[in-house]
Write a protein that holds these residues in place. Structure first.
Motif, PDB file in Angstrom:
ATOM      1  N   GLU A   7       0.892  -1.196   0.081  1.00 19.57           N
ATOM      2  CA  GLU A   7      -0.110   0.001  -0.213  1.00 19.57           C
ATOM      3  C   GLU A   7       0.864   1.294  -0.053  1.00 19.57           C
ATOM      4  O   GLU A   7       1.704   1.392   0.964  1.00 19.57           O
ATOM      5  N   ALA A  13      -1.535   2.684   5.407  1.00 19.71           N
ATOM      6  CA  ALA A  13      -0.945   1.306   5.714  1.00 19.71           C
ATOM      7  C   ALA A  13      -0.476   1.425   7.227  1.00 19.71           C
ATOM      8  O   ALA A  13      -0.487   0.368   7.646  1.00 19.71           O
ATOM      9  N   ASP A  51      -2.778  -3.198  -2.968  1.00 15.46           N
ATOM     10  CA  ASP A  51      -3.595  -2.197  -3.430  1.00 15.46           C
ATOM     11  C   ASP A  51      -3.182  -2.261  -5.044  1.00 15.46           C
ATOM     12  O   ASP A  51      -1.970  -2.448  -5.275  1.00 15.46           O
ATOM     13  N   SER A  79      -8.885  -2.127  -2.698  1.00 10.03           N
ATOM     14  CA  SER A  79      -8.815  -0.937  -3.798  1.00 10.03           C
ATOM     15  C   SER A  79      -9.883  -0.033  -3.861  1.00 10.03           C
ATOM     16  O   SER A  79     -11.070  -0.212  -3.356  1.00 10.03           O
ATOM     17  N   LYS A 101     -12.340   0.398  -0.712  1.00 13.40           N
ATOM     18  CA  LYS A 101     -11.976   1.511  -0.096  1.00 13.40           C
ATOM     19  C   LYS A 101     -13.355   2.439  -0.176  1.00 13.40           C
ATOM     20  O   LYS A 101     -13.881   2.822  -1.089  1.00 13.40           O
TER      21      LYS A 101
END
Length: 225
Positions: A7, A13, A51, A79, A101
């Protein structure tokens, strides 16, 4: 469970890492494609969080590489691309799960555990090398049919050697696998030597043989009994 977070958003992260560490996970972080491939070549992980949008590459390429070469590792795509088409594309490419996300950290941890359970059920729970047997369900190890009385770290170290039986492992390899990324801040890896020494004694007591070979200037390697 050892997890690699791939990430590039530093704050995200960090939040994921802090939460998962509190939940008992062992975490490594890679902020870009290059670092991720480097870590995956050097260390073993149970699950990789990927990611898709990385500054120096595409997360899908990382997923394709894992599925082609490391079929036993779990993968979860994380993602902002959250459409049904994106999810289907990721799952069809071989990801075990897909989480869009924004997300709740509790849900992320739950999904990682589910991936780990599924992967564990699919793989054998017993590792056999010559006269050594490791039962990963019971977390027990036997050599020459004698049960070894190991500490948690000694067991994890022996398992790491068994899973990399044909590789020479450096002190840094061992330290990072067993203690996490923060170990890079350590001034020395003398504590690794002490754990190796203790593990050697217990194996030698059971077998009369030293199966941990020192490769001078490089590291250690598991020998056959």
């Amino acid at each position: 469970m050892k997890v690699l977070i791939v990430e590039d958003q530093v704050e995200l992260a960090k939040n994921i890492e802090e939460y998962l560490v509190k939940e008992g996970f062992q975490i490594s972080v890679a902020p870009d494609f290059f670092t991720a491939t480097d870590k995956l070549a050097a260390y073993e992980y149970d699950v990789v969080i990927i990611d898709l949008m990385l500054p120096d590459g595409n997360g899908m390429d990382l997923l394709y590489s894992l599925r082609a070469n490391r079929k036993n590792i779990g993968t979860l795509i994380l993602s902002a691309k959250n459409s049904i088409d994106d999810k289907v594309r990721g799952l069809d490419a071989g990801a075990d799960d897909y989480l869009g996300k924004p997300f709740h950290l509790l849900e992320l941890a739950s999904r990682l555990k589910a991936i780990y359970r599924t992967r564990k059920q699919e793989s054998s729970n017993v590792i056999e090398l010559d006269r050594m047997l490791i039962d990963t369900d019971k977390k027990e190890a036997r050599v020459a049919d004698q049960k070894l009385d190991l500490t948690k770290k000694e067991y994890e170290m022996l398992l790491f050697f068994a899973n990399n039986a044909k590789r020479v492992l450096t002190k840094q390899n061992i330290a990072e696998h067993l203690w996490g990324d923060f170990i890079d801040q350590s001034d020395s890896f003398d504590f690794v030597y002490q754990h190796i020494k203790n593990l050697r004694k217990k194996i030698q007591k059971a077998t009369g043989t030293d199966i941990l070979e020192t490769v001078y200037g490089v590291g250690y390697k598991l020998k056959t009994l």
